[in-house]
Every structure is written in C-alpha cells, then in structure tokens.
Design an enzyme around this catalytic site. Sequence first.
Site, mmCIF file in Angstrom:
data_model
loop_
_atom_site.group_PDB
_atom_site.id
_atom_site.type_symbol
_atom_site.label_atom_id
_atom_site.label_comp_id
_atom_site.label_asym_id
_atom_site.label_seq_id
_atom_site.Cartn_x
_atom_site.Cartn_y
_atom_site.Cartn_z
ATOM 1 N N HIS A 24 0.881 -1.445 0.032
ATOM 2 C CA HIS A 24 -0.148 -0.410 0.002
ATOM 3 C C HIS A 24 0.821 1.026 0.114
ATOM 4 O O HIS A 24 0.589 2.369 0.931
ATOM 5 C CB HIS A 24 -1.224 0.229 1.188
ATOM 6 C CG HIS A 24 -0.376 -0.503 2.487
ATOM 7 N ND1 HIS A 24 0.269 0.089 2.843
ATOM 8 C CD2 HIS A 24 -1.328 -1.653 3.462
ATOM 9 C CE1 HIS A 24 0.550 -0.675 4.305
ATOM 10 N NE2 HIS A 24 -0.482 -2.023 4.074
ATOM 11 N N HIS A 78 -2.635 -9.285 15.725
ATOM 12 C CA HIS A 78 -3.066 -8.277 15.302
ATOM 13 C C HIS A 78 -3.854 -8.498 14.051
ATOM 14 O O HIS A 78 -3.741 -9.450 13.412
ATOM 15 C CB HIS A 78 -1.368 -7.800 14.386
ATOM 16 C CG HIS A 78 -1.324 -5.918 13.848
ATOM 17 N ND1 HIS A 78 -2.443 -5.305 13.878
ATOM 18 C CD2 HIS A 78 -0.722 -5.855 12.621
ATOM 19 C CE1 HIS A 78 -1.999 -4.467 12.754
ATOM 20 N NE2 HIS A 78 -1.253 -4.816 12.157
ATOM 21 N N GLU A 80 -4.692 -6.847 11.645
ATOM 22 C CA GLU A 80 -3.996 -6.291 9.682
ATOM 23 C C GLU A 80 -3.957 -7.823 9.325
ATOM 24 O O GLU A 80 -3.297 -8.603 9.379
ATOM 25 C CB GLU A 80 -2.803 -5.598 9.689
ATOM 26 C CG GLU A 80 -3.264 -4.742 8.375
ATOM 27 C CD GLU A 80 -1.678 -3.400 8.291
ATOM 28 O OE1 GLU A 80 -0.849 -3.393 9.215
ATOM 29 O OE2 GLU A 80 -1.702 -3.118 7.324
ATOM 30 N N ASP A 82 -2.055 -8.672 6.479
ATOM 31 C CA ASP A 82 -1.274 -9.560 6.112
ATOM 32 C C ASP A 82 -0.837 -10.404 7.564
ATOM 33 O O ASP A 82 -0.075 -11.225 7.240
ATOM 34 C CB ASP A 82 -0.096 -8.568 5.682
ATOM 35 C CG ASP A 82 0.596 -7.354 6.969
ATOM 36 O OD1 ASP A 82 -1.160 -7.142 7.509
ATOM 37 O OD2 ASP A 82 1.214 -6.846 7.369
ATOM 38 N N ASP A 164 4.120 -6.492 14.855
ATOM 39 C CA ASP A 164 4.950 -6.048 13.239
ATOM 40 C C ASP A 164 6.711 -4.859 13.686
ATOM 41 O O ASP A 164 7.521 -4.116 12.966
ATOM 42 C CB ASP A 164 3.823 -4.379 13.099
ATOM 43 C CG ASP A 164 2.714 -5.084 11.975
ATOM 44 O OD1 ASP A 164 3.145 -5.858 11.062
ATOM 45 O OD2 ASP A 164 1.432 -4.855 11.814
ATOM 46 N N TYR A 192 10.965 0.693 7.719
ATOM 47 C CA TYR A 192 9.875 0.439 7.901
ATOM 48 C C TYR A 192 9.609 1.130 8.834
ATOM 49 O O TYR A 192 7.881 1.154 9.202
ATOM 50 C CB TYR A 192 10.631 -1.162 8.614
ATOM 51 C CG TYR A 192 9.033 -1.859 8.909
ATOM 52 C CD1 TYR A 192 8.554 -2.557 7.936
ATOM 53 C CD2 TYR A 192 8.151 -1.686 10.295
ATOM 54 C CE1 TYR A 192 7.400 -3.399 8.608
ATOM 55 C CE2 TYR A 192 6.792 -2.495 10.281
ATOM 56 C CZ TYR A 192 6.920 -3.812 9.467
ATOM 57 O OH TYR A 192 5.397 -4.034 10.026
ATOM 58 N N HIS A 225 7.042 -10.100 10.215
ATOM 59 C CA HIS A 225 8.118 -9.702 9.036
ATOM 60 C C HIS A 225 9.262 -9.715 9.035
ATOM 61 O O HIS A 225 10.311 -9.287 10.268
ATOM 62 C CB HIS A 225 7.352 -8.229 8.493
ATOM 63 C CG HIS A 225 6.407 -7.776 8.389
ATOM 64 N ND1 HIS A 225 5.430 -8.647 7.073
ATOM 65 C CD2 HIS A 225 5.691 -7.117 9.401
ATOM 66 C CE1 HIS A 225 4.100 -8.101 7.619
ATOM 67 N NE2 HIS A 225 4.323 -7.601 8.371
#
Length: 400
Positions: A24, A78, A80, A82, A164, A192, A225
């Site tokens: 995004h 989380h 989100e 992903d 994250d 990031y 990640h």
Amino acid sequence: MMPVEIKKGLWQLPVVDWNVRDFHGYSVYQGTTYNTYLAVGDKITLFDTVKKDFAGDLLGMIAKIVDPAKIDYIVVNHAEPDHSGALPAIVEAVCPEKIFCSAVCKNALMDHFHDDTMPFSILTNGSETDIGGRTLYFMETRMLHWPDSCFSYLKEDKVLISSDAFGHHWATSERYDDEVDFSKLMRQCAKYYANIILPYSNMVQKVLSSVSSLNLEIDVIAPDHGLMWRKNIPAILSAYDEWSRHCLKNKAVIVYDTMWKSTEKMALSILDGLKSEGINTELMSLTHNHRSEVMTDILDASVVVFGSPTLNNGMLPSVNDMLCYMKGLKPAGGRIGGLFGSYGWSGEAVAEMKEYMVKAGLEMPEEPLKTKYVPDSDVLDQCFEYGRTLARHSAAKICV
Ligand code: FEO
C-alpha cells in the site's frame, strides 16, 4: 522455506513473499515475509497467521511439524490482513478450542470477518495464560501501530513475539539478524520505521519503557516480518529509542522535481550551501526515487527541503504525492523545513507546499525561495545562502 526451531518445541514458520513489490504505497522491492510461530507442548498454539493467499503455504508448513488439526489455540496479536487474512481458512482447517486476542482485536476481527462463531477468548494487558507448559505473558501495545496491536512474551523460552514492531520488509532465506549484512538490515528496519511506525513514536516510547520496567529477559525478538533478533537486540532497541525520540543527525535531504531544470539548478546551489556548513546532504529527485526511500532518508534528517516548479497554478503531482505521504507520517521533532521553486507567471507551488510542510510538523523559519523562469547567478547565490541559513537553524536540533 522450512520451519526454524527457535527453542525446543517453539518454531518460526516463515512464509516468504519473494515477489511482492508494493505494500500500500511502500516499495518492498526485496519482497517480505509473514512470520508465524508455533509452540508445541501439552497444548499446541499458533501465533498469528498470514495473508489470505498464503493460507495453504502456512498449513503446509505447520504439517511439517504437527497435524494442523491438532492445534488447540491461535493467538492473534494483530488484525491487519497481512497477519489475519488467512485466519478464517486456518480456523476452518484447525477448529481451535480458543482464539486468544485482546478485546480491541476481537472487535477488529469481527469487523473484518463478520463471523461470530469464532471461539474468541479475551486476554487483558499483563495477563499470564498457561498454554500447555508455557506461560504466555500478553501485552497490549495499542497504536503500535493499530489499536489492536499486541505482543506475546513466552516466559520460559524468553522469546518476545513482537508483531510488526522491530520488523522489516525483506525476503531472505536467512532467518536471524546475525546471518545477514548488518547495515543492509538496519536500512530495512529504518525504512519500515519511517514508513509505518513513525506516526506512533510516542507509543514506541511507552512500550520501550514498559518492556524495560518489566525486566523481561529476552533471548530472541520474533517479529511478524523479516529476520529474528538474537545477536543485535540492544542495537534494534536502541535504534527504536532514537527514532522514536526523533534523534536527528547532521543531515539534510533535498526532495524535488523539475520541469526544465530551473528548480534542479536551485536544488544544486542549496545543496552546496548546506554542504559548505558541514551538513551531509542527500539530493533526491522524485523522478528517480520512490516515496518510501525518500521517507527513509527523512527519518533522521535535521533539514528537509522541498522544491517544485509551478505547474497549472500548483506544485508538480509527484511533489504533491510525496508531501501528502509525508504529512501522514508526521516527521516532527523539530526538523527544519525549507522550500524553493521556479515559476513562469503565477508561482503558487511554494505556498501550496508550505501548507503540507507545516501540517507534517516541520519548523519553517525562513520564507520560501522562488525564481521566475531560469535562475541567474544572483538567484543561485541566494540559493547557496538559503542552504547555509537552513543548516545554521538546524545546528541546535542535532542530537547524534
Ligand atoms: Fe504487518 Fe500491521 O501488519
């Protein structure tokens, strides 16, 4: 990729997305990973899931260790997509006894999936839960970076699953921080932070303080990640501390675009002026640099200068895009801002840019510099002086 055993019976299941290039608006030109974790004991617990399209990959990886149907618990740190997009498919395959998450996360998951049959079990901040021979210490880290964001700390393993936070978008075959080039890793972490975490820096400070006051023993930080941290834990904690305190360097970034090279000429003279005051300066053309790379360089810069010619009574679309992006990321902390640009007959670009710079939180101590059509030597001298003046304003802001 194969699962990686972090501690006895505790596995990382890294689903590597080698070919994703856009997140995004953030350029993930080296791909990313969606990491999940599996704790196998008297009960079997899966921490987080992956993007919807990778549900099959995750189930395949779980099956290398245990039959997925044997999973008892899923912890969602989380909401989100992903990390939760695959949740419905995983729940259908696993039929877990409980899905542990915070109350805020449950609401977010309900708003995503509209499924009230999921067996949610709410965990509160600071609670301890036995997950079959292991103690899960649960921490709500709201707004780092969504309202539902949480950490899971596995007490006996001394492993912090950090969602994250401390992560980075970088697809690698390596799984630990000490297996890759450290400077490349830190650049990915800075990118990031600058593009995702930066607006939530106050929350970062609160979480760092809370982790420190809890005296958690941490052998491994396991983000959702990128690579896990086992050797350079103090370095990444220190970097998060500096970034979240807006600890600025003796560094300037000039961000610009140009039509007929007039604005570029101004940029080069401003660069010379900044450099003459001993400030390291990056020149970033928006024709040649992605917004997320520009933002990475802005992260620790004490001076940020934007330039655009006037086109159709406003700034160039590329500059508008960058400023709109930067405004949302709020690089505050006392950075000094500057503006310049050429024009033919109206010259509104600098005023338009200034509104964004102020909303982004930059201090604007000098009036913008603009020139009609092509800058002559007098104007270029003014640009040089403008660079020198901005550098002097920034001297008091530098902390490293
Ligand atoms: Fe990687 Fe906020 O999701």
